[in-house]
Design an enzyme around this catalytic site. Sequence first.
Site, PDB file in Angstrom:
ATOM      1  N   ARG A   8      -3.393 -31.084  81.611  1.00  0.00           N
ATOM      2  CA  ARG A   8      -3.366 -32.365  82.268  1.00  0.00           C
ATOM      3  C   ARG A   8      -4.174 -33.341  81.341  1.00  0.00           C
ATOM      4  NH1 ARG A   8      -6.534 -35.034  87.649  1.00  0.00           N
ATOM      5  NH2 ARG A   8      -8.209 -35.173  86.106  1.00  0.00           N
ATOM      6  N   TYR A  68     -11.127 -43.054  85.838  1.00  0.00           N
ATOM      7  CA  TYR A  68     -10.958 -41.694  86.550  1.00  0.00           C
ATOM      8  C   TYR A  68     -10.687 -40.641  85.854  1.00  0.00           C
ATOM      9  CZ  TYR A  68      -8.855 -37.864  88.614  1.00  0.00           C
ATOM     10  OH  TYR A  68      -8.475 -36.470  88.975  1.00  0.00           O
ATOM     11  N   ASP A  89      -2.312 -37.862  85.421  1.00  0.00           N
ATOM     12  CA  ASP A  89      -2.606 -38.296  86.684  1.00  0.00           C
ATOM     13  C   ASP A  89      -2.889 -39.806  86.634  1.00  0.00           C
ATOM     14  OD1 ASP A  89      -3.706 -38.840  89.336  1.00  0.00           O
ATOM     15  OD2 ASP A  89      -4.953 -37.252  89.480  1.00  0.00           O
ATOM     16  N   HIS A 104      -3.683 -41.653  89.665  1.00  0.00           N
ATOM     17  CA  HIS A 104      -4.488 -41.786  90.625  1.00  0.00           C
ATOM     18  C   HIS A 104      -4.580 -43.085  91.447  1.00  0.00           C
ATOM     19  CE1 HIS A 104      -8.530 -40.371  92.385  1.00  0.00           C
ATOM     20  NE2 HIS A 104      -8.194 -39.339  91.974  1.00  0.00           N
ATOM     21  N   GLU A 130       1.369 -37.981  87.987  1.00  0.00           N
ATOM     22  CA  GLU A 130       1.011 -37.824  89.284  1.00  0.00           C
ATOM     23  C   GLU A 130       0.525 -39.141  90.110  1.00  0.00           C
ATOM     24  OE1 GLU A 130      -2.393 -34.989  89.373  1.00  0.00           O
ATOM     25  OE2 GLU A 130      -3.146 -35.648  91.330  1.00  0.00           O
ATOM     26  N   GLU A 174      -1.646 -35.203  97.163  1.00  0.00           N
ATOM     27  CA  GLU A 174      -3.237 -34.520  97.220  1.00  0.00           C
ATOM     28  C   GLU A 174      -3.906 -34.972  98.759  1.00  0.00           C
ATOM     29  OE1 GLU A 174      -5.245 -35.316  93.453  1.00  0.00           O
ATOM     30  OE2 GLU A 174      -6.126 -36.709  94.175  1.00  0.00           O
ATOM     31  N   ARG A 202       2.008 -31.937  96.345  1.00  0.00           N
ATOM     32  CA  ARG A 202       0.635 -31.611  95.895  1.00  0.00           C
ATOM     33  C   ARG A 202      -0.328 -31.299  97.232  1.00  0.00           C
ATOM     34  NH1 ARG A 202      -2.098 -31.167  91.695  1.00  0.00           N
ATOM     35  NH2 ARG A 202      -3.806 -32.865  92.529  1.00  0.00           N
ATOM     36  N   GLU A 223      -3.009 -26.507  90.423  1.00  0.00           N
ATOM     37  CA  GLU A 223      -4.334 -27.044  89.428  1.00  0.00           C
ATOM     38  C   GLU A 223      -5.390 -26.297  89.720  1.00  0.00           C
ATOM     39  OE1 GLU A 223      -5.673 -30.798  91.282  1.00  0.00           O
ATOM     40  OE2 GLU A 223      -6.717 -31.388  89.623  1.00  0.00           O
ATOM     41  N   TRP A 268      -8.987 -46.768  94.002  1.00  0.00           N
ATOM     42  CA  TRP A 268      -9.509 -45.987  92.854  1.00  0.00           C
ATOM     43  C   TRP A 268      -9.022 -44.715  92.491  1.00  0.00           C
ATOM     44  CZ3 TRP A 268     -11.483 -40.810  93.400  1.00  0.00           C
ATOM     45  CH2 TRP A 268     -12.066 -40.402  92.206  1.00  0.00           C
TER      46      TRP A 268
HETATM   47  C1  CS2 Z   1      -7.929 -35.465  91.329  1.00  0.00           C
HETATM   48  C2  CS2 Z   1      -8.821 -35.088  92.127  1.00  0.00           C
HETATM   49  O1  CS2 Z   1      -7.300 -33.212  91.073  1.00  0.00           O
HETATM   50  C3  CS2 Z   1      -6.878 -34.169  91.073  1.00  0.00           C
HETATM   51  O2  CS2 Z   1      -5.717 -34.429  90.578  1.00  0.00           O
HETATM   52  O3  CS2 Z   1      -7.110 -36.667  91.867  1.00  0.00           O
HETATM   53  O4  CS2 Z   1      -9.989 -34.816  91.223  1.00  0.00           O
HETATM   54  C4  CS2 Z   1      -9.418 -36.081  93.085  1.00  0.00           C
HETATM   55  O5  CS2 Z   1      -9.973 -37.318  92.489  1.00  0.00           O
HETATM   56  C5  CS2 Z   1     -10.485 -35.628  94.066  1.00  0.00           C
HETATM   57  O6  CS2 Z   1     -10.091 -34.384  94.648  1.00  0.00           O
HETATM   58  C6  CS2 Z   1     -11.243 -36.577  94.998  1.00  0.00           C
HETATM   59  O7  CS2 Z   1     -12.019 -35.808  95.883  1.00  0.00           O
HETATM   60 MG    MG Z   2      -4.897 -36.248  91.656  1.00  0.00          MG
END
Ligand code: CS2
Ligand code: MG
Length: 403
Positions: free
Chosen positions: A147, A159, A210, A212, A236, A262, A283, A339, A403
Amino acid sequence: MKITQARVIVCCPGRNFVTLKIETDAGLHGVGDATLNGRELAVAGYLQNHVLPCLIGRDPQQIEDIWHYLYKGAYWRRGPVTMSAIAAVDTALWDIKAKIAGQPLYQLLGGRSRTGVMAYGHATGRDIAETVEEVLRHKEAGYRAIRAQSGVPGLEKVYGVSTQGRLYEPADAALPSEHDWDSSKYLRHTPRLFEAVRGAVGEDVHLLHDVHHRLTPVQAAQLGRSLEPYRLFWMEDPTPAENQEAFALIRQHTTTPIAVGEVFNSIWDCKTLIEKQWIDYIRTTVTHAGGITHLRRIADLAALYQVKTGSHGATDLSPICMGAALHFDTWVPNFGLQEYMPHSELMLSVFPHDWRFERGMLYCGESPGHGVDIDEQLAARYPYQRAYLPINRLQHDGSLHDW
Ligand code: CS2
Ligand code: MG
């Protein structure tokens, strides 16, 4: 067999973890992860006050019945707190059941479907050059999937990018830290990042990114289309997914594969996304999606539509979640990718485990259960410390953004 004791252990060996330990009159115990980043004590309290009293005296082998007892019995269904609490019970009970059988957990699920679990690592840099360097370092270390995230010119904090040069840990302050955001800057920068990364790394490595949850559906469609020349394995969380229909628009415009989920906690969060084939990877993982019992339901639904698993594996999931997830991944027929964001040595020593990472692949162990435990004495030396995830504000006027 009966459950004789159950307790919640909260510790912070570098970051907070919530662990449930269930003991039985047969002398066997099982552990489950209940960590919900930034909201840890809500799950600890839910377990402590509302779940544990109902477990004492029950037969730990009745996993399915206990799952429904906690899900339907609460009346208030779903939600991250409830589902993480149920997941911890479920994981601990699968651990116990596999220990009773004297088998590694994957054997109880149906046995081994693969020799190992392909993992993706995180390559991040403050700028494109640094990210390219990190991608090449990961390739050298044997990763087949990487990634890539990078700082965006004109944005202070982004992020996935550590500003202190250490391992990235987003829950970084006792009150939420504030980041700034500008989608236009990000949309201009990201195709340049992947042009450089693909050029440097060659064709044989899977590349991921990602978003996010930062973009609107049409912006996500633009990004997906602009990344097509670099053949991503997945893009993602391109947009927030409360409204599953939002993904129809993205899908109409781009063939870049999409991974989501996630933050999902039940099959209902992804039902439409899967049935309409608007996503390619789901995810969800053990801890936040109701444990092995519920994750299996999600994976089976996904399999009907050729959607594969791509389980979340950030450091806010404890090594217990990783152990359980690796047994799941070793069995699940429609496995896609796992991951992998390494925990620190200290975190790993609080959670003795038999899973291992080797040249881009993860392997679950062969010991009975899911193969992870907690060293309670060591954990007790690292008490809870309040920590929050950041928030994001638009750079030009301070509006609160995703975020
Ligand atoms: C993220 C995470 O792993 C990922 O793809 O999006 O790091 C996420 O930010 C955290 O799990 C938040 O707690
Ligand atoms: Mg993520």
